[in-house]
Motif scaffolding. Structure first.
Motif, PDB file in Angstrom:
ATOM      1  N   THR A 176      58.157 101.183  69.398  1.00 54.24           N
ATOM      2  CA  THR A 176      57.950 100.560  70.709  1.00 54.24           C
ATOM      3  C   THR A 176      56.458 100.620  71.038  1.00 54.24           C
ATOM      4  N   PRO A 177      55.971  99.659  71.838  1.00 52.38           N
ATOM      5  CA  PRO A 177      54.534  99.629  72.144  1.00 52.38           C
ATOM      6  C   PRO A 177      54.155 100.653  73.202  1.00 52.38           C
ATOM      7  N   VAL A 215      56.764  97.396  60.719  1.00 53.94           N
ATOM      8  CA  VAL A 215      56.579  97.176  62.155  1.00 53.94           C
ATOM      9  C   VAL A 215      56.794  95.687  62.398  1.00 53.94           C
ATOM     10  N   THR A 216      57.710  95.364  63.304  1.00 50.53           N
ATOM     11  CA  THR A 216      58.036  93.966  63.587  1.00 50.53           C
ATOM     12  C   THR A 216      57.621  93.619  65.002  1.00 50.53           C
ATOM     13  N   THR A 217      56.763  92.602  65.133  1.00 51.46           N
ATOM     14  CA  THR A 217      56.340  92.111  66.438  1.00 51.46           C
ATOM     15  C   THR A 217      56.707  90.629  66.539  1.00 51.46           C
ATOM     16  N   PRO A 315      49.914  88.564  68.878  1.00 52.77           N
ATOM     17  CA  PRO A 315      51.105  89.246  68.368  1.00 52.77           C
ATOM     18  C   PRO A 315      51.469  90.397  69.300  1.00 52.77           C
ATOM     19  N   CYS A 316      52.737  90.478  69.670  1.00 56.39           N
ATOM     20  CA  CYS A 316      53.127  91.485  70.666  1.00 56.39           C
ATOM     21  C   CYS A 316      54.635  91.716  70.626  1.00 56.39           C
ATOM     22  N   PHE A 317      55.071  92.728  71.337  1.00 58.59           N
ATOM     23  CA  PHE A 317      56.493  93.024  71.510  1.00 58.59           C
ATOM     24  C   PHE A 317      56.926  92.281  72.780  1.00 58.59           C
TER      25      PHE A 317
END
Length: 612
Positions: A176-177, A215-217, A315-317
């Protein structure tokens, strides 16, 4: 007159008036003007034109034929915002009432089944409405004709979109960010707008929750430079995994960063990369808006991230429940200004590139917030401003030539911000509040935390030209968006199935806010006529949906920004306040916001707070 008008509400009314001609050749010319190169009609206003032309018996078949023939072009180039296709479908088909119109409507749905996107539900509703109109005619026309003479004067609904197209678009939960550093630099000051681009850098701190080697964004329509990707521990150790490769899943809009081995649970890691993208004018993500000054086209950068388009900027969550803090840096030419959610803390770094001197505006670190509430602006706009009674700076931005028309909206905001602080019993959470009128804007407004963006007609008011209805509308929109600064921004639903928490509460509180600013308007007397009746009309259709509705894809999320999530949900909030009593309800809301500030929640958290 339209080209010369400088008041947004006057331009809107002129657009409507132009669609009232009884001459088919004029109406056809008007429709085709929308898609001509350098058309003076903005994409955001096309549904005004379509709906007004379609409102007459002469114009209805012309608007429908234009919509059918040009559907691909309209859907891909013009009606691209969240409300574009839905509003256009509703406007063009509002008065359909014949078997031929029903047949043609169903044929279009069949032919374009893969292109309807978040307009799918509106097409369903158009079919339902058309069938209802046909039934009404069959049942009532004979009696109506007999009365007028004496006075002297269906089938099953289309099936849902195929389940085969539905995939799990939620991010995995193994990381999680925690924090983002984002720097964005647009290139949009010379040349053809079709060639406008931007580049950026993002550095994100993530926390490992479960053992994982990736890590998946989220990412959409931007290109990451693989050579720039770095991964390391926030407190580096020799045992940290390193970046190996990356993969883009375009269907799920995922960027998958593959690592050498598993991360360690409860440790923080840093992921950084450089990226670039094209800057469109489709009113989503990072886009450019055009306006004219002395016959010369001017361009500004602006953003619209709700619900799922922050991933177009970096790129972000990109899920509402995945909150983090942000340090934003916007790179602008030295002759323009920039805005974001927080105040600027440093503009000392400058450099020259391509004969343009650029300045880096570094913004204060934000509180924990959702990605969809971020906002960026680079423009030559001017502002008027003031300070609230609780010492919060409040500014209203617009094109310099019309910035004085923001006075009414500013006055409403200056009055309501401290009133809402008193109602919520929580101080306004940010150091400043800005509002800005965007020339090209899809929605009415957007509650970006600390930088609310508005369509010009929802913020600008000229007492010499605009009507009292326009004055009330501006006040309502300002009251609605400011209500979100606490309910939606400070405390945010964890997922879009609870959108009603955001919009229902803001819909109810907008009436309370306008009643505070203008008690003579008796806003709560209007609630039953406007919100309740509109909700009941919409909810009476077989294509309605529950207040809490499962949504998974971006199209499904966009579909529920409707009367159920706004007016029906607002009516339920009003009903709860009545049967709980205002005192009990208000104490529950304060408890909910106080205990969960800066967090993501569900409706169960609200029930618990209201029933303690």
């Amino acid at each position: 007159m339209y080209k010369e008008a400088t008041v947004a509400t006057e331009q809107r009314d002129l657009l409507k008036a132009l669609g009232c001609s009884s001459q088919p050749w004029i109406l056809n010319h008007y429709l085709n003007l929308m898609i001509e190169k350098d058309s003076p009609i903005r994409a955001q206003d096309m549904y005004f034109v379509l709906s007004r032309v379609a409102a007459s018996t002469i114009g209805r078949p012309l608007a429908w034929d234009f919509f059918r023939v040009n559907f691909d072009k309209l859907a891909s180039e013009y009606l691209t915002g969240t409300f574009g296709i839905p509003d256009a479908v509703d406007g063009v088909t509002a008065n359909f009432n014949t078997e031929l119109e029903l047949k043609e409507l169903e044929e279009l749905i069949s032919d374009k089944s893969g292109q309807l996107g978040y307009g799918f539900r509106n097409f369903q509703q158009a079919v339902e409405r058309t069938r209802a109109n046909i039934r009404w005619k069959q049942q009532n026309l004979p009696a109506l004709a007999e009365y007028l003479n004496s006075a002297g004067f269906g089938n099953d609904m289309p099936s849902e979109a195929t389940d085969a197209s539905k995939v799990d678009l939620r991010l995995p939960d193994h990381v999680t960010p925690v924090h983002y550093d984002v720097e964005l630099q647009p290139y949009m000051y010379t040349g053809n707008p079709e060639d406008f681009t931007y580049k950026g850098m993002v550095r994100m701190i993530v926390r490992c929750n479960k053992p994982s080697s990736n890590v998946t964004t989220h990412i959409d329509l931007i290109n990451v430079d693989p050579s720039s990707i770095k991964f390391y521990g926030e407190s580096p150790m020799n045992s940290d995994p390193v970046y190996v490769s990356s993969e883009v899943d375009k269907v799920r809009q995922f960027l998958i960063i593959k690592l050498s081995h598993n991360m360690t649970v409860s440790r923080n890691y840093v992921l950084e990369m450089a990226y670039s993208g094209k800057m469109p004018d489709d009113l989503k993500g990072v886009y450019y808006s055009k306006y004219s000054r002395n016959g010369t086209d001017k361009y500004m950068l602006t953003t619209q991230f709700q619900p799922t388009d922050a991933r177009r900027a970096f790129p972000c969550f990109d899920e509402p429940g995945l909150k983090a803090t942000f340090n934003i840096t916007l790179v602008r030419p030295d002759y323009l200004m920039s805005l974001s959610n927080m105040p600027i803390v440093d503009s000392s770094v400058s450099f020259t590139e391509g004969n343009i001197t650029y300045v880096k505006d570094v913004y204060q670190k934000s509180p924990r917030m959702s990605t969809y509430l971020l906002a960026f602006v680079i423009s030559d706009f001017d502002y008027i401003g003031g300070v609230t009674s609780n010492n919060v700076e409040y500014r209203a931005y617009a094109i310099p030539e019309v910035v004085d028309q923001a006075r009414h909206a500013l006055d409403v905001g200056l009055k309501l911000l401290p009133a809402y602080e008193q109602f919520y019993k929580i101080p306004y959470p940010l150091p400043k509040q800005d509002m800005i009128a965007i020339p090209d804007y899809d929605a009415g407004a957007m509650e970006n935390w600390g930088l609310i963006t508005y369509r010009e007609t929802a913020m600008l008011y000229d007492p010499a030209v605009s009507s009292e209805v326009d004055k009330e509308y501006v006040a309502i929109v300002v009251a609605h968006e400011l209500a979100h600064m606490w309910f939606g921004d400070l405390v945010t639903p964890a997922w879009w199935d609870d959108l009603w928490l955001n919009e229902g509460f803001a819909t109810y509180v907008e009436y309370m806010g306008v009643d505070i600013a203008f008690p003579e308007w008796k806003m709560f007397d209007k609630f039953a006529l406007t919100a309740v009746q509109r909700a009941m009309s919409f909810d009476g259709r077989v294509t309605s949906h529950p207040v809490i509705v499962e949504v998974n894809t971006p199209d499904e999320i966009n579909e529920i920004f409707d009367s159920i999530s706004y007016e029906k949900s607002g009516s339920l909030i009003r009903m709860m306040r009545h049967f709980l009593s205002p005192g009990t309800f208000d104490r529950g809301i304060t408890a909910y916001l106080t205990s969960l500030q800066y967090e993501a929640t569900t409706h169960n958290d609200l029930w618990e707070a209201l029933t303690r």
